[in-house]
Scaffold this motif. Structure first.
Motif, mmCIF file in Angstrom:
data_model
loop_
_atom_site.group_PDB
_atom_site.id
_atom_site.type_symbol
_atom_site.label_atom_id
_atom_site.label_comp_id
_atom_site.label_asym_id
_atom_site.label_seq_id
_atom_site.Cartn_x
_atom_site.Cartn_y
_atom_site.Cartn_z
ATOM 1 N N PHE A 1 0.817 -1.219 0.000
ATOM 2 C CA PHE A 1 0.000 0.000 0.000
ATOM 3 C C PHE A 1 0.851 1.269 0.000
ATOM 4 C CE2 PHE A 1 -3.285 -2.960 1.562
ATOM 5 C CZ PHE A 1 -4.311 -2.619 0.695
ATOM 6 N N TYR A 2 1.976 1.230 0.717
ATOM 7 C CA TYR A 2 2.850 2.397 0.697
ATOM 8 C C TYR A 2 3.473 2.581 -0.686
ATOM 9 C CZ TYR A 2 6.232 5.852 2.333
ATOM 10 O OH TYR A 2 6.969 6.998 2.511
ATOM 11 N N GLY A 3 3.802 1.477 -1.330
ATOM 12 C CA GLY A 3 4.342 1.538 -2.679
ATOM 13 C C GLY A 3 3.341 2.105 -3.669
ATOM 14 N N VAL A 4 2.082 1.667 -3.581
ATOM 15 C CA VAL A 4 1.030 2.197 -4.452
ATOM 16 C C VAL A 4 0.815 3.681 -4.196
ATOM 17 C CG1 VAL A 4 -1.445 2.102 -4.977
ATOM 18 C CG2 VAL A 4 -0.136 -0.018 -4.723
ATOM 19 N N TYR A 5 0.874 4.076 -2.909
ATOM 20 C CA TYR A 5 0.697 5.492 -2.552
ATOM 21 C C TYR A 5 1.806 6.347 -3.164
ATOM 22 C CZ TYR A 5 1.177 9.707 0.287
ATOM 23 O OH TYR A 5 1.334 11.003 0.691
ATOM 24 N N LEU A 6 3.063 5.890 -3.024
ATOM 25 C CA LEU A 6 4.182 6.652 -3.573
ATOM 26 C C LEU A 6 4.121 6.713 -5.095
ATOM 27 C CD1 LEU A 6 7.155 5.439 -1.325
ATOM 28 C CD2 LEU A 6 5.930 7.610 -1.206
ATOM 29 N N TRP A 7 3.708 5.619 -5.713
ATOM 30 C CA TRP A 7 3.591 5.576 -7.181
ATOM 31 C C TRP A 7 2.532 6.576 -7.655
ATOM 32 C CZ3 TRP A 7 -0.647 3.449 -10.110
ATOM 33 C CH2 TRP A 7 -0.416 3.370 -11.486
ATOM 34 N N ALA A 8 1.367 6.608 -6.981
ATOM 35 C CA ALA A 8 0.301 7.548 -7.352
ATOM 36 C C ALA A 8 0.741 8.988 -7.099
ATOM 37 C CB ALA A 8 -0.967 7.234 -6.550
ATOM 38 N N LEU A 9 1.467 9.204 -5.972
ATOM 39 C CA LEU A 9 1.947 10.552 -5.651
ATOM 40 C C LEU A 9 2.953 11.040 -6.684
ATOM 41 C CD1 LEU A 9 1.828 12.836 -3.525
ATOM 42 C CD2 LEU A 9 3.788 11.724 -2.394
ATOM 43 N N SER A 10 3.818 10.129 -7.144
ATOM 44 C CA SER A 10 4.814 10.494 -8.142
ATOM 45 C C SER A 10 4.161 10.872 -9.461
ATOM 46 C CB SER A 10 5.789 9.331 -8.348
ATOM 47 O OG SER A 10 6.739 9.632 -9.352
ATOM 48 N N ILE A 11 3.111 10.152 -9.848
ATOM 49 C CA ILE A 11 2.393 10.466 -11.089
ATOM 50 C C ILE A 11 1.693 11.816 -10.974
ATOM 51 C CG2 ILE A 11 0.449 9.785 -12.557
ATOM 52 C CD1 ILE A 11 1.186 6.898 -12.057
#
Length: 273
Positions: free
Chosen positions: A217-227
């Motif tokens: 979930f933290y990885g998905v959050y960082l990926w969405a934040l980066s986009i």
């Protein structure tokens, strides 16, 4: 047909007013067999794929006191697998893999095989009213046996496919099986590793869930934040995702390793008075 052509007084036909599926039929048969005080109860499907002459060999592990439940395995003789329809072979391989996870019986295969034998003392402990009445019947029985920690054996049997048409379509029911297997898996883990017993493998399972979910979930959050922001994720943030996933996977492997070594090896019926 049986009623019209058999005069054997040992044969008892059980009727249902409405079709209750293969599971419903077997539950009725098991119930009557228990009432008749039979010691070993054999299930033989009526599709002609199982040789009744193999029954003495099928029940031998129970007679020898080595097993509570014996089931057929059509994948033992590899040179005869060409008889099995390819889609059914593929489906059974997938189901066998998921069945190992859900039941904890890592030593068996072909979970939907309908050629089985069970000791009545063990069958009497299974809540037959809760058993799935559809095609998940055999898998549900294995799940209930795993909760009891009954000893299960595979019986090598040769294939016998003729021109019969099966109502079981793997592609139509595989999602139902997989869903049922996942439910069985979590129930089994809760019953056997948290309610009946709590040990290091229980802790490994908890940590595997915590670390894997955090990393995912933290990885998905960082990926969405980066986009959203257009800013690349920093190496430190990447490590905060990678390390929990690595630890979570290691804890999961530790749990699975213990689970494989924890397959029941001693017959339960010997302990039942």
């Amino acid at each position: 047909l049986v009623q019209a052509n058999s005069n054997d007084s040992r044969i008892q036909i059980i009727f249902h007013k409405e079709n209750q599926g293969v599971g419903g039929a077997m539950i009725s048969g098991y119930t009557v067999a228990l009432l008749d005080k039979n010691e070993i109860i054999v299930k033989l499907d009526g599709d002609g794929q199982m040789n009744p002459q193999l029954i003495p060999s099928l029940i031998q592990p129970i007679l020898d006191g080595n097993a509570d439940y014996v089931k057929g395995n059509r994948f033992y003789f590899l040179d005869e697998l060409a008889q099995m329809p390819k889609i059914r072979m593929f489906g059974n391989i997938i189901l066998s893999f998921f069945s190992k996870f859900s039941t904890g019986y890592w030593n068996i295969a072909d979970p939907t095989n309908g050629f089985t034998a069970i000791h009545s003392k063990v069958l009497d402990l299974i809540p037959l009213d809760k058993i799935n009445k559809g095609y998940l019947f055999e898998s549900d029985i294995l799940f209930r046996l795993s909760i009891l920690r009954a000893c299960v054996f595979d019986f090598p049997m040769k294939l016998s496919y003729q021109n019969e048409i099966s109502n079981l379509k793997i592609k139509n029911i595989i999602s139902t099986f997989i869903k049922g297997y996942f439910i069985h898996f979590f129930k089994r883990v809760i019953y056997n590793y948290f309610i009946k017993d709590f040990n290091f493998s229980s802790i490994s399972f908890i940590f595997s869930i915590i670390f894997n979910f955090f990393g995912l979930f933290y990885g998905v959050y960082l990926w969405a934040l980066s986009i959203q922001t257009g800013i690349f994720t920093s190496p430190g943030q990447v490590m905060l995702v990678a390390l929990p996933l690595i630890f979570g996977f290691q804890f999961l492997l530790s749990f699975i390793n213990f689970d494989i070594s924890n397959v029941p090896k001693y017959p339960l019926f010997k302990l039942i008075q």
